[in-house]
Design a protein around this motif. Structure first.
Motif, PDB file in Angstrom:
ATOM      1  N   PRO A 171       1.360  -8.295   5.649  1.00  0.00           N
ATOM      2  CA  PRO A 171       2.069  -8.151   6.928  1.00  0.00           C
ATOM      3  C   PRO A 171       3.408  -7.469   6.730  1.00  0.00           C
ATOM      4  O   PRO A 171       3.960  -7.424   5.634  1.00  0.00           O
ATOM      5  N   GLY A 172       3.944  -6.957   7.838  1.00  0.00           N
ATOM      6  CA  GLY A 172       5.249  -6.340   7.795  1.00  0.00           C
ATOM      7  C   GLY A 172       5.178  -4.830   7.870  1.00  0.00           C
ATOM      8  O   GLY A 172       4.103  -4.234   7.926  1.00  0.00           O
ATOM      9  N   TRP A 173       6.359  -4.202   7.854  1.00  0.00           N
ATOM     10  CA  TRP A 173       6.480  -2.755   8.023  1.00  0.00           C
ATOM     11  C   TRP A 173       7.325  -2.197   6.890  1.00  0.00           C
ATOM     12  O   TRP A 173       8.204  -2.881   6.356  1.00  0.00           O
ATOM     13  N   LEU A 174       7.074  -0.964   6.513  1.00  0.00           N
ATOM     14  CA  LEU A 174       7.749  -0.338   5.383  1.00  0.00           C
ATOM     15  C   LEU A 174       8.740   0.700   5.855  1.00  0.00           C
ATOM     16  O   LEU A 174       8.493   1.429   6.832  1.00  0.00           O
ATOM     17  N   CYS A 175       9.866   0.805   5.128  1.00  0.00           N
ATOM     18  CA  CYS A 175      10.818   1.883   5.394  1.00  0.00           C
ATOM     19  C   CYS A 175      10.258   3.189   4.826  1.00  0.00           C
ATOM     20  O   CYS A 175       9.296   3.193   4.061  1.00  0.00           O
ATOM     21  N   HIS A 176      10.890   4.291   5.181  1.00  0.00           N
ATOM     22  CA  HIS A 176      10.358   5.595   4.775  1.00  0.00           C
ATOM     23  C   HIS A 176      10.325   5.772   3.269  1.00  0.00           C
ATOM     24  O   HIS A 176       9.335   6.281   2.722  1.00  0.00           O
ATOM     25  N   PRO A 177      11.379   5.398   2.512  1.00  0.00           N
ATOM     26  CA  PRO A 177      11.290   5.552   1.043  1.00  0.00           C
ATOM     27  C   PRO A 177      10.141   4.759   0.421  1.00  0.00           C
ATOM     28  O   PRO A 177       9.419   5.271  -0.440  1.00  0.00           O
ATOM     29  N   CYS A 178       9.959   3.514   0.864  1.00  0.00           N
ATOM     30  CA  CYS A 178       8.864   2.720   0.317  1.00  0.00           C
ATOM     31  C   CYS A 178       7.505   3.283   0.737  1.00  0.00           C
ATOM     32  O   CYS A 178       6.528   3.200  -0.003  1.00  0.00           O
ATOM     33  N   LEU A 179       7.451   3.825   1.947  1.00  0.00           N
ATOM     34  CA  LEU A 179       6.194   4.391   2.431  1.00  0.00           C
ATOM     35  C   LEU A 179       5.795   5.611   1.600  1.00  0.00           C
ATOM     36  O   LEU A 179       4.637   5.776   1.219  1.00  0.00           O
ATOM     37  N   LYS A 180       6.773   6.462   1.292  1.00  0.00           N
ATOM     38  CA  LYS A 180       6.476   7.638   0.464  1.00  0.00           C
ATOM     39  C   LYS A 180       6.127   7.225  -0.950  1.00  0.00           C
ATOM     40  O   LYS A 180       5.270   7.830  -1.604  1.00  0.00           O
ATOM     41  N   ALA A 181       6.813   6.167  -1.462  1.00  0.00           N
ATOM     42  CA  ALA A 181       6.510   5.699  -2.813  1.00  0.00           C
ATOM     43  C   ALA A 181       5.094   5.155  -2.929  1.00  0.00           C
ATOM     44  O   ALA A 181       4.474   5.221  -3.992  1.00  0.00           O
ATOM     45  N   SER A 182       4.544   4.666  -1.815  1.00  0.00           N
ATOM     46  CA  SER A 182       3.173   4.140  -1.834  1.00  0.00           C
ATOM     47  C   SER A 182       2.121   5.227  -1.690  1.00  0.00           C
ATOM     48  O   SER A 182       0.932   4.935  -1.675  1.00  0.00           O
ATOM     49  N   GLY A 183       2.579   6.469  -1.544  1.00  0.00           N
ATOM     50  CA  GLY A 183       1.635   7.590  -1.464  1.00  0.00           C
ATOM     51  C   GLY A 183       1.233   7.955  -0.056  1.00  0.00           C
ATOM     52  O   GLY A 183       0.286   8.729   0.127  1.00  0.00           O
ATOM     53  N   VAL A 184       1.916   7.467   0.959  1.00  0.00           N
ATOM     54  CA  VAL A 184       1.587   7.757   2.346  1.00  0.00           C
ATOM     55  C   VAL A 184       2.649   8.688   2.916  1.00  0.00           C
ATOM     56  O   VAL A 184       3.854   8.425   2.750  1.00  0.00           O
ATOM     57  N   ASP A 185       2.210   9.794   3.528  1.00  0.00           N
ATOM     58  CA  ASP A 185       3.138  10.722   4.166  1.00  0.00           C
ATOM     59  C   ASP A 185       3.225  10.375   5.641  1.00  0.00           C
ATOM     60  O   ASP A 185       2.278  10.624   6.399  1.00  0.00           O
ATOM     61  N   PRO A 186       4.351   9.804   6.093  1.00  0.00           N
ATOM     62  CA  PRO A 186       4.426   9.388   7.506  1.00  0.00           C
ATOM     63  C   PRO A 186       4.465  10.558   8.473  1.00  0.00           C
ATOM     64  O   PRO A 186       4.224  10.384   9.657  1.00  0.00           O
ATOM     65  N   PHE A 187       4.804  11.747   7.986  1.00  0.00           N
ATOM     66  CA  PHE A 187       4.941  12.906   8.876  1.00  0.00           C
ATOM     67  C   PHE A 187       3.686  13.771   8.925  1.00  0.00           C
ATOM     68  O   PHE A 187       3.671  14.798   9.572  1.00  0.00           O
ATOM     69  N   LYS A 188       2.666  13.356   8.193  1.00  0.00           N
ATOM     70  CA  LYS A 188       1.430  14.137   8.167  1.00  0.00           C
ATOM     71  C   LYS A 188       0.693  14.011   9.492  1.00  0.00           C
ATOM     72  O   LYS A 188       0.499  12.923  10.013  1.00  0.00           O
ATOM     73  N   LYS A 189       0.288  15.149  10.043  1.00  0.00           N
ATOM     74  CA  LYS A 189      -0.433  15.147  11.302  1.00  0.00           C
ATOM     75  C   LYS A 189      -1.866  14.679  11.086  1.00  0.00           C
ATOM     76  O   LYS A 189      -2.469  14.976  10.062  1.00  0.00           O
ATOM     77  N   PRO A 190      -2.417  13.954  12.029  1.00  0.00           N
ATOM     78  CA  PRO A 190      -3.810  13.519  11.862  1.00  0.00           C
ATOM     79  C   PRO A 190      -4.764  14.694  11.853  1.00  0.00           C
ATOM     80  O   PRO A 190      -4.526  15.703  12.514  1.00  0.00           O
ATOM     81  N   ALA A 191      -5.797  14.562  11.074  1.00  0.00           N
ATOM     82  CA  ALA A 191      -6.785  15.641  10.970  1.00  0.00           C
ATOM     83  C   ALA A 191      -7.533  15.807  12.282  1.00  0.00           C
ATOM     84  O   ALA A 191      -7.795  14.843  12.999  1.00  0.00           O
ATOM     85  N   ALA A 192      -7.832  17.048  12.603  1.00  0.00           N
ATOM     86  CA  ALA A 192      -8.566  17.336  13.825  1.00  0.00           C
ATOM     87  C   ALA A 192      -9.977  16.780  13.734  1.00  0.00           C
ATOM     88  O   ALA A 192     -10.600  16.819  12.664  1.00  0.00           O
ATOM     89  N   PRO A 193     -10.499  16.236  14.809  1.00  0.00           N
ATOM     90  CA  PRO A 193     -11.859  15.683  14.762  1.00  0.00           C
ATOM     91  C   PRO A 193     -12.887  16.767  14.499  1.00  0.00           C
ATOM     92  O   PRO A 193     -12.744  17.894  14.966  1.00  0.00           O
ATOM     93  N   ARG A 194     -13.879  16.416  13.740  1.00  0.00           N
ATOM     94  CA  ARG A 194     -14.934  17.371  13.425  1.00  0.00           C
ATOM     95  C   ARG A 194     -15.778  17.658  14.657  1.00  0.00           C
ATOM     96  O   ARG A 194     -16.135  16.765  15.413  1.00  0.00           O
TER      97      ARG A 194
END
Length: 600
Positions: A171-194
């Motif tokens: 549970p809980g929410w991550l700050c941007h530095p921790c989010l990037k450290a976990s390998g997740v790009d918060p600014f990445k746009k979602p992929a277009a549906p096939r």
């Protein structure tokens, strides 16, 4: 709707035994309640304590059995408990998900049996009960943007934004530095549906065409390509055979610097290579050295040519009088100017797609090559009205003029082109002004009709301002107004002019039908069926005809062409939906573009 998940976890031996004996949590709970009802009211005294102990013991047994059955319940997802409960317990989110899965499974089962009851679910997607635990953290409600919360990982207080994401492992929410450290790009746009593949079947496109080369010739060409070092042993194979071999090699782009020597000879005066893509600048310089007596040279797809090649040709090809190049992109203006200065006897200059050919090149061409009779500046990006005064200096000697497909379709006005034809049209036999979208009916009556009196080939494709009535009147009055009258056309190409229809077709057949060999009316969508069906009767000399996207073309149109036109070689019918599988065929005639769902 997605099919329910029927995967079940492993069951213990005790679970299987209870299941086979019919012992479920409902039967155990019912027995416990029965004991509680049948139990008499205890009286005061020592016996009360004993009874209370017994009661507590029974309750513990029931509770233990119920807990045991909860574990067993994973093998009975389809069973429902309709017995009244004496005490309601607060369900976890995992249990709620499990109950929803049970309800959906039961609803689908009842639906298969023909039950008319309506089982609806408020959620859009079905969730597997066994994956609900892994998603339990996804159900957290995100705090509003701007709220201050603590990071679940580092404990730092940060402000919630639209890019804030949940912690993947709790549970809980991550700050941007921790989010990037976990390998997740918060600014990445979602992929277009096939996109789903269309359910409609692909159209069958069938072509009837003759063999361009006999199989023996194809075998010989392959052998020649493999044993190019011994090709001199063949001796003289004839200029016609050489041209056919050149066309065949161009189909699969197999011409190289090594096998190109097959076409070289010191006595050659004409040389045509239909695909020079693989010839590098040194190979193009060698071409000139091994063919020093050339008077006519044609190279298609010569995109590797540069200034050095043209400089080598200045001295290696002194007798050159006609040059035709497709795609000399890399040649710059100074190289063109020096080439014109070194070849003053040039009579034919025909180039396609040369973006660096500018006004200074045009001035140099007219200044040095005073005997020029053929000029083609097709798809030249810098072509504009400033070129026209220099072209007018060639009046009285030009027989072939092609200024088609300029870089800007509106670069040359209708009045400017009318003045040009008035100056140079007297000797023109071939005129191509395709792609000049400002040309209208006035150009036909004020430019071509009074000034071009010996045209054999007229190409005005993609000129949308031309009208059906105007073109019809032009052909009907062209012969009568000219002194001497203009002879019939051998080639007419007016494709992609969607306003032209039956009147124009009827008039041009009256004027040039008995001489036409090449006709292109692709895109005349309103041409009537009766006029299309008389093509074979009125134009019996036709060799090539393009009827693409003429909506009224039928099997009868093709039948009249293949039966009456004895010299017919090719018919294009792309987009003609009324042609069926019964389309007439004839040996030696290529019918290209037949589209029908009924073709086997």
């Amino acid at each position: 709707m997605r099919r329910p998940n029927n995967v079940r976890g492993p069951a213990s031996a005790l679970t299987e035994f209870l299941k086979e004996s019919g012992i479920t949590h409902t039967t155990i709970a019912r027995r416990a309640r029965t004991r509680q009802v049948a139990q008499p009211e205890p009286v005061a005294g020592p016996s009360r304590q004993q009874a209370g102990d017994n009661e507590a013991g029974d309750g513990d047994v029931a509770e233990n059995a119920e807990n045991q059955e909860r574990e067993y319940n994973s093998d009975n997802l389809d069973e429902s408990d309709n017995e009244p409960k004496t005490k309601k317990r607060k369900l976890t989110k995992a249990a709620e998900a499990k109950l929803k899965a049970q309800a959906k499974a039961k609803a689908k089962k009842n639906k298969k049996k023909g039950d008319d009851e309506d089982y609806s679910d408020s959620e859009d997607e079905e969730e597997d009960a066994y994956t609900a635990l892994s998603k339990m953290w996804k159900d957290q409600t995100k705090p509003p943007n701007g709220s201050l919360i603590e990071c679940a990982k580092c404990g730092t207080e940060f402000s919630v934004t639209q890019y804030t994401r949940q912690a993947p492992d709790g549970p809980g929410w991550l700050c941007h530095p921790c989010l990037k450290a976990s390998g997740v790009d918060p600014f990445k746009k979602p992929a277009a549906p096939r996109k789903r593949k269309p359910l409609t079947e692909k159209r069958n496109v069938t072509n009837f065409e003759k063999r361009r080369l006999p199989s023996l010739a194809s075998t010989c060409i392959k052998v020649i390509s493999q044993h190019i070092d011994d090709v001199e042993a063949l001796g003289d194979i004839g200029s016609m055979n050489v041209d056919q071999i050149a066309k065949a090699i161009a189909k699969d782009r197999s011409l190289t610097a090594e096998n190109a020597t097959l076409f070289y000879d010191v006595q050659n005066t004409n040389l045509t290579l239909y695909d020079a893509t693989n010839l590098m600048p040194p190979a193009l310089c060698t071409l000139a050295s091994l063919n020093p007596n050339l008077t006519s040279l044609r190279l298609d797809f010569c995109g590797r040519m540069n200034n050095a090649v043209l400089a080598a040709w200045n001295t290696s090809l002194p007798s050159l009088k006609r040059i035709e190049l497709l795609g000399p992109f890399l040649v710059r203006a100074p190289a063109w100017q020096s080439f014109f200065a070194s070849h003053p006897k040039l009579t034919g200059f025909l180039i396609n797609q040369s973006p660096r050919f500018d006004l200074q090149c045009m001035e140099s061409l007219v200044e040095h090559c005073t005997d020029l009779t053929e000029l083609r500046l097709k798809e030249v990006g810098q072509l504009d009205e400033d070129f026209l005064p220099h072209i007018k200096k060639l009046a009285g000697q030009l027989t072939h003029l092609d200024l088609s497909a300029p870089g800007e379709p509106e670069a040359l006005s209708c009045d400017a082109l009318t003045d040009l034809v008035a100056a140079v049209g007297a000797g023109l036999r071939h005129l191509d002004l395709s792609g000049h979208v400002l040309l209208d009916d006035g150009f036909l009556f004020q430019g071509i009709k009074p000034h071009a009196r010996c045209l054999e080939a007229l190409v005005l494709s993609h000129t949308p301002e031309l009208t059906d009535a105007g073109v019809a009147e032009f052909f009907d009055t062209w012969s009568a107004a000219a002194h001497p009258p203009n002879p019939p056309l051998v080639l007419l190409d007016m494709n992609r002019n969607h306003e032209l229809a039956g009147k124009a077709l009827e008039a041009l057949l009256r004027h040039s039908g008995n001489a036409l060999e090449t006709l292109n009316i692709n895109g005349w969508k309103a041409a009537p069926e009766d006029m299309l069906n008389i093509l074979g009767k009125k134009a019996r000399r036709l060799r090539r005809v393009d009827l693409g996207w003429c909506r009224e073309v039928t099997d009868w149109t093709i039948k009249a062409l293949v039966e009456r036109c004895k010299s017919l070689e090719e018919v294009k019918v792309w987009g003609c939906q009324r042609i069926t599988a019964n389309c007439p065929r004839k040996r030696g005639v290529a019918v290209l573009g037949i589209e029908t769902q009924n073709f086997v």
